[in-house]
Scaffold this motif. Structure first.
Motif, PDB file in Angstrom:
ATOM      1  N   MET A  28       0.839  -1.203   0.000  1.00 18.28           N
ATOM      2  CA  MET A  28       0.000   0.000   0.000  1.00 18.28           C
ATOM      3  C   MET A  28       0.874   1.253   0.000  1.00 18.28           C
ATOM      4  O   MET A  28       0.627   2.209  -0.752  1.00 18.28           O
ATOM      5  N   GLY A  29       1.894   1.255   0.846  1.00 22.92           N
ATOM      6  CA  GLY A  29       2.801   2.401   0.907  1.00 22.92           C
ATOM      7  C   GLY A  29       3.558   2.599  -0.391  1.00 22.92           C
ATOM      8  O   GLY A  29       3.742   3.730  -0.859  1.00 22.92           O
ATOM      9  N   PHE A  30       3.986   1.482  -1.011  1.00 25.15           N
ATOM     10  CA  PHE A  30       4.750   1.553  -2.265  1.00 25.15           C
ATOM     11  C   PHE A  30       3.913   2.185  -3.377  1.00 25.15           C
ATOM     12  O   PHE A  30       4.400   3.041  -4.119  1.00 25.15           O
ATOM     13  N   GLN A  31       2.659   1.785  -3.477  1.00 24.22           N
ATOM     14  CA  GLN A  31       1.802   2.343  -4.530  1.00 24.22           C
ATOM     15  C   GLN A  31       1.629   3.856  -4.370  1.00 24.22           C
ATOM     16  O   GLN A  31       1.661   4.611  -5.340  1.00 24.22           O
ATOM     17  N   VAL A  32       1.479   4.303  -3.126  1.00 18.02           N
ATOM     18  CA  VAL A  32       1.265   5.735  -2.881  1.00 18.02           C
ATOM     19  C   VAL A  32       2.550   6.527  -3.134  1.00 18.02           C
ATOM     20  O   VAL A  32       2.522   7.582  -3.771  1.00 18.02           O
ATOM     21  N   ILE A  33       3.676   6.023  -2.645  1.00 20.00           N
ATOM     22  CA  ILE A  33       4.920   6.795  -2.770  1.00 20.00           C
ATOM     23  C   ILE A  33       5.386   6.863  -4.218  1.00 20.00           C
ATOM     24  O   ILE A  33       6.006   7.850  -4.640  1.00 20.00           O
ATOM     25  N   MET A  34       5.079   5.846  -5.025  1.00 19.63           N
ATOM     26  CA  MET A  34       5.462   5.882  -6.440  1.00 19.63           C
ATOM     27  C   MET A  34       4.734   7.006  -7.180  1.00 19.63           C
ATOM     28  O   MET A  34       5.330   7.753  -7.953  1.00 19.63           O
ATOM     29  N   GLY A  35       3.427   7.132  -6.939  1.00 15.65           N
ATOM     30  CA  GLY A  35       2.667   8.210  -7.583  1.00 15.65           C
ATOM     31  C   GLY A  35       3.045   9.579  -7.055  1.00 15.65           C
ATOM     32  O   GLY A  35       3.140  10.552  -7.818  1.00 15.65           O
ATOM     33  N   THR A  36       3.300   9.662  -5.754  1.00 17.05           N
ATOM     34  CA  THR A  36       3.644  10.941  -5.127  1.00 17.05           C
ATOM     35  C   THR A  36       4.991  11.469  -5.614  1.00 17.05           C
ATOM     36  O   THR A  36       5.208  12.681  -5.652  1.00 17.05           O
ATOM     37  N   SER A  37       5.898  10.562  -5.986  1.00 14.67           N
ATOM     38  CA  SER A  37       7.273  10.943  -6.344  1.00 14.67           C
ATOM     39  C   SER A  37       7.436  11.335  -7.810  1.00 14.67           C
ATOM     40  O   SER A  37       8.573  11.574  -8.248  1.00 14.67           O
ATOM     41  N   ILE A  38       6.356  11.412  -8.574  1.00 19.38           N
ATOM     42  CA  ILE A  38       6.470  11.748  -9.999  1.00 19.38           C
ATOM     43  C   ILE A  38       7.207  13.078 -10.235  1.00 19.38           C
ATOM     44  O   ILE A  38       8.076  13.157 -11.104  1.00 19.38           O
ATOM     45  N   PRO A  39       6.914  14.158  -9.456  1.00 10.97           N
ATOM     46  CA  PRO A  39       7.701  15.391  -9.658  1.00 10.97           C
ATOM     47  C   PRO A  39       9.199  15.193  -9.419  1.00 10.97           C
ATOM     48  O   PRO A  39      10.024  15.845 -10.073  1.00 10.97           O
ATOM     49  N   VAL A  40       9.552  14.281  -8.508  1.00 12.10           N
ATOM     50  CA  VAL A  40      10.967  14.010  -8.237  1.00 12.10           C
ATOM     51  C   VAL A  40      11.607  13.311  -9.432  1.00 12.10           C
ATOM     52  O   VAL A  40      12.725  13.648  -9.844  1.00 12.10           O
ATOM     53  N   TYR A  41      10.877  12.331 -10.022  1.00 11.09           N
ATOM     54  CA  TYR A  41      11.413  11.650 -11.206  1.00 11.09           C
ATOM     55  C   TYR A  41      11.671  12.665 -12.324  1.00 11.09           C
ATOM     56  O   TYR A  41      12.692  12.600 -13.012  1.00 11.09           O
ATOM     57  N   ASN A  42      10.749  13.581 -12.515  1.00  5.32           N
ATOM     58  CA  ASN A  42      10.892  14.568 -13.587  1.00  5.32           C
ATOM     59  C   ASN A  42      12.155  15.409 -13.407  1.00  5.32           C
ATOM     60  O   ASN A  42      12.901  15.639 -14.352  1.00  5.32           O
ATOM     61  N   VAL A  43      12.379  15.858 -12.170  1.00  8.77           N
ATOM     62  CA  VAL A  43      13.562  16.676 -11.893  1.00  8.77           C
ATOM     63  C   VAL A  43      14.841  15.871 -12.105  1.00  8.77           C
ATOM     64  O   VAL A  43      15.808  16.354 -12.718  1.00  8.77           O
ATOM     65  N   LEU A  44      14.857  14.626 -11.629  1.00  4.78           N
ATOM     66  CA  LEU A  44      16.039  13.779 -11.786  1.00  4.78           C
ATOM     67  C   LEU A  44      16.349  13.525 -13.259  1.00  4.78           C
ATOM     68  O   LEU A  44      17.508  13.586 -13.685  1.00  4.78           O
ATOM     69  N   LEU A  45      15.315  13.226 -14.046  1.00  5.71           N
ATOM     70  CA  LEU A  45      15.513  12.964 -15.475  1.00  5.71           C
ATOM     71  C   LEU A  45      15.992  14.209 -16.213  1.00  5.71           C
ATOM     72  O   LEU A  45      16.839  14.137 -17.112  1.00  5.71           O
ATOM     73  N   GLU A  46      15.457  15.370 -15.817  1.00  4.98           N
ATOM     74  CA  GLU A  46      15.888  16.618 -16.449  1.00  4.98           C
ATOM     75  C   GLU A  46      17.351  16.930 -16.128  1.00  4.98           C
ATOM     76  O   GLU A  46      18.072  17.505 -16.950  1.00  4.98           O
ATOM     77  N   LYS A  47      17.803  16.535 -14.924  1.00  2.50           N
ATOM     78  CA  LYS A  47      19.198  16.765 -14.531  1.00  2.50           C
ATOM     79  C   LYS A  47      20.171  16.002 -15.421  1.00  2.50           C
ATOM     80  O   LYS A  47      21.312  16.419 -15.597  1.00  2.50           O
TER      81      LYS A  47
END
Length: 427
Positions: free
Chosen positions: A264-283
């Motif tokens: 349950m926690g994994f599903q929520v944190i994956m969706g919540t972290s989308i802005p973080v993925y975007n920043v990391l990929l842009e870097k």
């Protein structure tokens, strides 16, 4: 004997936190953001050039939506819950450091329970503030910052259960270590998400970046990497249980519950972290167009409801294994009456209220079953004059009632007005 290694961890955390309010520069590198800095020192406004002694008038105060007594109580309660996750984490690090793997759980468990209770209370206060302020509706919207509190809370709930199991029969030690470390690292991650400004366009809770995002990231990575390296180094020497876990043992049901909470926690944190993925990929030069879910309530709830159903079933059934040695025939004799009562009550409820959606029917039945099963255990404990052992049953009844409340408040909400024009109402 725990004082020296515990205080090393505490001192390191305090050093990181203190550095964030220093507000000075070394070799053009800014360290911290002083809470005492004046407006004229950070904003190049002409008024300060004309009159260096100009003092702005007092502002209008908090947004009217925040002028509510729950907003005085909710944040400090939640932050104290955040802060006290450090104590079990410090015991784990001390145990790994000193290679004393089995004696840390007894002093750490009460603090884990205390921290979990405070985080739950803080979330309930925030939810009630939202319910009262936002026209008696939106007590939980799956906002990214709400999610950042929810995930470490449910992981810590799982850790409490595995720690209790270790106290009883010396199993689940490695699982407890992983879950306690994960809780604290998730708290640091939640702090980074909220205070770094990375969620500025995704959350109504997040703060703007005050120049602390780099320090927050170092804070998170330092403790995450240190804890992982120490755990890997000590892993082979940590004692484990070699006996096979039986389906009719409390360990099995605890592990199942911990796995469900983790998923349950994994599903929520994956969706919540989308802005973080975007920043990391842009870097690294990749243009990412991933966007957070448009309808957060549907995106998270459609998965979380199945986890809630399983948790209600596990929390109802697992309690019976705590107090008696079970086998197949005895388990059925213990569970048959609660199951029959639950099915009858559930049938009456969803017939009367016209509940037709399958997930809702299952959640209702599981929630009622958890209340009835834990109520049965509660009665037996009071009859045997062991009320001090009733904490688990009472907590599980509370969670089941909460799930039923969420079901009826969300399941019966109706849209009475919907603007599909794309224009503001004022126009």
């Amino acid at each position: 004997r725990w004082e020296a290694p515990l205080m090393v961890v505490f001192a390191l955390v305090q050093a990181f936190l203190t550095s964030m309010i220093l507000g000075f520069s070394i070799f053009d590198m800014k360290i911290g953001s002083s809470p005492f800095v004046l407006l004229k020192d950070v904003i190049q406004d002409p008024i300060f050039q004309i009159n260096p002694d100009f003092v702005p008038k007092d502002g209008t105060g908090l947004n009217p939506l925040l002028q509510n007594y729950w907003m005085v109580i909710h944040p400090p309660t939640l932050f104290l819950g955040y802060a006290t996750t450090l104590i079990p984490f410090s015991y784990v690090i001390a145990a790994l450091w000193k290679k004393d793997y089995s004696n840390w759980i007894k002093p750490a468990l009460p603090w884990a329970i205390f921290s979990t209770a405070l985080m739950a209370l803080g979330q309930l206060m925030g939810a009630y503030w939202a319910y009262e302020t936002l026209s008696f509706g939106g007590y939980w919207s799956w906002d990214p910052v709400e999610n950042a509190v929810y995930v470490p809370w449910i992981i810590q709930v799982a850790s409490i259960h595995t720690m209790i199991i270790f106290n009883r029969n010396s199993t689940a030690l490695k699982t407890s270590i992983i879950l306690v470390i994960s809780t604290f690292i998730l708290i640091l991650y939640a702090t980074f998400l909220t205070r770094s400004g990375i969620l500025g366009n995704a959350s109504v809770h997040s703060f703007t970046d005050l120049g602390l995002s780099g320090q927050l990231l170092i804070y998170l990575l330092f403790f995450a990497i240190a804890a992982v390296i120490l755990s890997i180094d000590r892993w082979k020497s940590i004692p484990g249980s070699e006996r096979e876990v039986s389906t009719y043992s409390r360990e099995f049901w605890i592990f199942m519950g911990a796995i469900v909470l983790g998923l349950m926690g994994f599903q929520v944190i994956m969706g919540t972290s989308i802005p973080v993925y975007n920043v990391l990929l842009e870097k690294i030069g990749i243009n990412s167009n991933m966007a957070p879910p448009v309808d957060q309530a549907i995106f998270y709830s459609k998965f979380q409801i199945w986890g809630a159903i399983l948790i209600a079933i596990l929390s109802g059934t697992g309690q019976f294994f705590f107090w008696k040695n079970m086998d197949k025939s005895r388990l059925w004799s213990e569970l048959s009456i609660p199951i029959i009562i639950s099915l009858v009550l559930s049938t009456l409820i969803f017939s009367f209220y016209g509940i037709k959606k399958v997930p809702y029917i299952l959640l209702l039945t599981a929630g009622v079953y958890s209340v009835v099963a834990n109520g049965t255990i509660l009665l037996k404990l009071f009859k045997s004059k062991k009320p001090r052992l009733a904490g688990g049953a009472i907590a599980h009844i509370g969670v089941a009632l909460m799930l039923l409340g969420i079901l009826f408040s969300a399941g019966y909400s109706k849209v009475i007005s919907l603007n599909t024009s794309g224009l503001l109402y004022s126009k």
